[in-house]
Every structure is written in structure tokens, then in C-alpha cells.
Design a protein around this motif. Structure first.
Motif, PDB file in Angstrom:
ATOM      1  N   THR A 102      34.837  37.817  40.158  1.00 55.35           N
ATOM      2  CA  THR A 102      34.398  36.723  40.904  1.00 55.35           C
ATOM      3  C   THR A 102      35.063  36.448  42.138  1.00 55.35           C
ATOM      4  O   THR A 102      34.711  36.470  43.235  1.00 55.35           O
ATOM      5  CB  THR A 102      34.132  35.332  40.023  1.00 55.35           C
ATOM      6  OG1 THR A 102      33.410  35.828  39.086  1.00 55.35           O
ATOM      7  CG2 THR A 102      33.512  34.310  40.967  1.00 55.35           C
ATOM      8  N   GLU A 103      36.221  36.229  41.963  1.00 59.29           N
ATOM      9  CA  GLU A 103      37.254  36.076  43.262  1.00 59.29           C
ATOM     10  C   GLU A 103      37.362  37.106  44.175  1.00 59.29           C
ATOM     11  O   GLU A 103      37.178  36.842  45.287  1.00 59.29           O
ATOM     12  CB  GLU A 103      38.846  35.791  42.539  1.00 59.29           C
ATOM     13  CG  GLU A 103      39.925  35.880  43.511  1.00 59.29           C
ATOM     14  CD  GLU A 103      41.173  36.062  43.005  1.00 59.29           C
ATOM     15  OE1 GLU A 103      42.300  36.278  43.752  1.00 59.29           O
ATOM     16  OE2 GLU A 103      41.404  35.733  41.779  1.00 59.29           O
ATOM     17  N   SER A 156      33.775  37.804  45.955  1.00 58.85           N
ATOM     18  CA  SER A 156      33.251  36.669  46.750  1.00 58.85           C
ATOM     19  C   SER A 156      34.267  36.651  48.054  1.00 58.85           C
ATOM     20  O   SER A 156      33.549  36.504  49.214  1.00 58.85           O
ATOM     21  CB  SER A 156      33.583  35.178  46.174  1.00 58.85           C
ATOM     22  OG  SER A 156      34.871  35.184  45.778  1.00 58.85           O
ATOM     23  N   LYS A 157      35.305  37.244  47.939  1.00 61.74           N
ATOM     24  CA  LYS A 157      36.204  37.441  49.125  1.00 61.74           C
ATOM     25  C   LYS A 157      36.097  38.660  49.972  1.00 61.74           C
ATOM     26  O   LYS A 157      35.837  38.522  51.211  1.00 61.74           O
ATOM     27  CB  LYS A 157      37.605  37.297  48.775  1.00 61.74           C
ATOM     28  CG  LYS A 157      38.241  35.900  48.361  1.00 61.74           C
ATOM     29  CD  LYS A 157      39.722  36.177  47.714  1.00 61.74           C
ATOM     30  CE  LYS A 157      40.347  34.800  47.433  1.00 61.74           C
ATOM     31  NZ  LYS A 157      41.557  34.946  47.183  1.00 61.74           N
ATOM     32  N   ARG A 182      28.147  32.502  38.165  1.00 58.87           N
ATOM     33  CA  ARG A 182      28.145  31.676  39.078  1.00 58.87           C
ATOM     34  C   ARG A 182      26.960  31.055  39.473  1.00 58.87           C
ATOM     35  O   ARG A 182      26.870  29.573  39.788  1.00 58.87           O
ATOM     36  CB  ARG A 182      28.207  32.493  40.262  1.00 58.87           C
ATOM     37  CG  ARG A 182      28.332  31.911  41.868  1.00 58.87           C
ATOM     38  CD  ARG A 182      29.752  31.412  42.084  1.00 58.87           C
ATOM     39  NE  ARG A 182      29.964  31.222  43.217  1.00 58.87           N
ATOM     40  CZ  ARG A 182      31.168  30.743  43.816  1.00 58.87           C
ATOM     41  NH1 ARG A 182      32.062  30.647  42.900  1.00 58.87           N
ATOM     42  NH2 ARG A 182      31.319  30.582  45.210  1.00 58.87           N
ATOM     43  N   CYS A 213      33.708  31.353  50.698  1.00 59.66           N
ATOM     44  CA  CYS A 213      33.383  32.727  51.430  1.00 59.66           C
ATOM     45  C   CYS A 213      31.904  32.907  51.633  1.00 59.66           C
ATOM     46  O   CYS A 213      31.648  34.309  51.572  1.00 59.66           O
ATOM     47  CB  CYS A 213      34.204  33.707  50.606  1.00 59.66           C
ATOM     48  SG  CYS A 213      35.769  33.452  50.474  1.00 59.66           S
ATOM     49  N   CYS A 245      27.867  32.702  50.366  1.00 56.24           N
ATOM     50  CA  CYS A 245      26.967  32.394  49.077  1.00 56.24           C
ATOM     51  C   CYS A 245      26.802  33.865  48.384  1.00 56.24           C
ATOM     52  O   CYS A 245      26.504  34.830  49.076  1.00 56.24           O
ATOM     53  CB  CYS A 245      25.384  32.102  49.465  1.00 56.24           C
ATOM     54  SG  CYS A 245      24.407  32.379  48.110  1.00 56.24           S
ATOM     55  N   MET A 246      27.459  34.090  47.194  1.00 55.18           N
ATOM     56  CA  MET A 246      27.496  35.263  46.540  1.00 55.18           C
ATOM     57  C   MET A 246      26.096  35.707  46.403  1.00 55.18           C
ATOM     58  O   MET A 246      25.921  37.135  46.345  1.00 55.18           O
ATOM     59  CB  MET A 246      28.322  35.039  45.180  1.00 55.18           C
ATOM     60  CG  MET A 246      29.675  34.621  45.442  1.00 55.18           C
ATOM     61  SD  MET A 246      30.802  34.780  43.706  1.00 55.18           S
ATOM     62  CE  MET A 246      30.628  36.661  43.559  1.00 55.18           C
ATOM     63  N   ASN A 259      25.225  37.427  49.910  1.00 58.61           N
ATOM     64  CA  ASN A 259      25.782  38.538  50.057  1.00 58.61           C
ATOM     65  C   ASN A 259      25.684  39.577  49.292  1.00 58.61           C
ATOM     66  O   ASN A 259      25.278  40.953  49.631  1.00 58.61           O
ATOM     67  CB  ASN A 259      27.281  38.338  49.939  1.00 58.61           C
ATOM     68  CG  ASN A 259      27.932  37.252  50.946  1.00 58.61           C
ATOM     69  OD1 ASN A 259      27.204  37.029  51.615  1.00 58.61           O
ATOM     70  ND2 ASN A 259      29.002  36.773  50.449  1.00 58.61           N
ATOM     71  N   GLN A 278      29.792  30.070  57.074  1.00 58.69           N
ATOM     72  CA  GLN A 278      30.738  31.361  56.543  1.00 58.69           C
ATOM     73  C   GLN A 278      30.882  31.928  57.705  1.00 58.69           C
ATOM     74  O   GLN A 278      31.892  32.676  57.976  1.00 58.69           O
ATOM     75  CB  GLN A 278      29.610  32.257  55.941  1.00 58.69           C
ATOM     76  CG  GLN A 278      30.469  33.605  55.440  1.00 58.69           C
ATOM     77  CD  GLN A 278      29.623  34.649  54.626  1.00 58.69           C
ATOM     78  OE1 GLN A 278      28.394  34.330  54.548  1.00 58.69           O
ATOM     79  NE2 GLN A 278      30.115  35.556  54.306  1.00 58.69           N
TER      80      GLN A 278
END
Length: 201
Positions: free
Chosen positions: A20-21, A24-25, A65, A104, A106-107, A110, A169
């Protein structure tokens, strides 16, 4: 407000949290399985014991998420009582999220961009999340309008929410949430005026 969710410990959760980390980045395609394994401190065999493929890991990340975001948003909205204030709370929640250091974008937006095939499970999961947010907006608007009108406005408000998210973003400015709310309020007021005009004297 944070999207960080208290989750069970364990190797599977370590993998999801680290993925996730990183996703997202840096995005989904840019982050490989080997990096997730290295940074999570979990053996490769352990990863494949839990996830048959990277796609399965991505889906698990998106599922967690969505659950954490949905719970957080609904709890925030439930802090308000008046119908219009509850709708505004959706935009306030996003403003708070945009201000977080970890924001960062919206996952789901993205993910849909990186997996554009509408038949892909990851794309479908992203689309489903947007449908769920639209449904929540529809519920809130149903306290003010008949179902057909509420549904139409909900779709319009989702466009504003997602537009604000992408703008925040790109620009780094969280004010887009309240700019979107100003437009949403005008749409709602215009619909109320239209309906009032059809009421017989």
C-alpha cells in the motif's frame, strides 16, 4: 482523519501494508514484487503462499483501502445531522485527507489508469469503489430529493470529488475540495429552485 486502518498483525498484513505504501507513492507497475518482499522483510515463498500473483496483492491492497476509506468517510459524515451539512462533510473529509503528508492521490483512480482494460479485475475493483462512493452520495441526497434526482446529482458530485482529488494531487493544494463543494452547493441549490418552480401555487 487518516486512512490508516488498525489491521491484524502477521506476514500477510506486512505485505499488504508495505505494498500500500509503495503503490500509493510510486504506482503499481513501477513497484516490483521483489522490492515489496525486501522492504517488508517477508520471504518470497511467504508472499506466494498468500498471493498467487502480484495482481492478487494489488486487489488485496485495494480491498483494504476501500474498507478503511469507506469506514472513515461514513463515520465523519455521521458527525453531522442536517442533510446539506452531511453532503458538505464528504468534501470536508476529502479536504482533510488532501492535507495529510501521506496524500498521493486516489489509489483507485491511479489503478484504473494503470490497468485501463475495463475487463481487468483491478480496473473493475477501482470502478466498484467509485460506484460505492456514488451510492453514499445518493443516500445523502435522498434526504433532500426524490430518488431519480438524487441519483443524477450523486453522479455529478462524484465527478466533482474525483476532480478535486486529481487537482489536489497535481497542484498540492487542498483547497480544491472546498472549490468543488462551492460548485456542488450551486448544483443542489439550482435543483431545489427548479423543483420549487414546479410546485403549484
Amino acid at each position: 482523519m487518516s486512512l490508516t486502518q488498525k489491521t491484524p498483525s502477521g506476514k500477510r498484513q506486512q505485505l499488504i501494508d508495505k505494498a500500500t505504501e509503495l503503490f500509493s507513492k510510486e504506482g503499481y507497475h513501477a513497484v516490483g514484487v521483489d522490492r515489496i518482499i525486501t522492504e517488508s522483510g517477508v520471504a518470497k515463498m511467504t508472499l506466494y503462499n498468500h498471493f498467487a500473483s502480484k495482481s492478487e496483492l494489488v486487489l488485496a491492497v485495494l480491498k483494504q483501502r476501500e474498507e478503511s476509506a469507506a469506514d472513515s468517510l461514513r463515520a465523519f459524515v455521521n458527525g453531522y445531522e442536517q442533510p446539506l451539512e452531511r453532503i458538505k462533510a464528504v468534501f470536508l473529509w476529502h479536504e482533510t485527507w488532501f492535507k495529510e503528508a501521506t496524500f498521493c492521490g486516489c489509489m483507485f483512480i491511479n489503478a484504473a489508469s494503470e490497468f485501463p482494460d475495463h475487463g481487468d479485475a483491478i480496473h473493475r475493483a477501482s470502478a466498484a469503489q467509485k460506484e460505492h462512493v456514488t451510492a453514499l452520495l445518493g443516500e445523502l441526497l435522498a434526504d433532500m430529493f426524490e430518488p431519480a434526482v438524487a441519483a443524477r446529482l450523486a453522479a455529478q458530485l462524484l465527478i466533482l470529488v474525483d476532480g478535486a482529488t486529481v487537482t489536489a494531487q497535481i497542484s498540492g493544494n487542498p483547497d480544491s475540495a472546498m472549490t468543488a463543494w462551492d460548485i456542488a452547493r450551486q448544483l443542489i441549490a439550482a435543483q431545489q429552485s427548479t423543483l420549487a418552480g414546479h410546485v403549484a401555487p
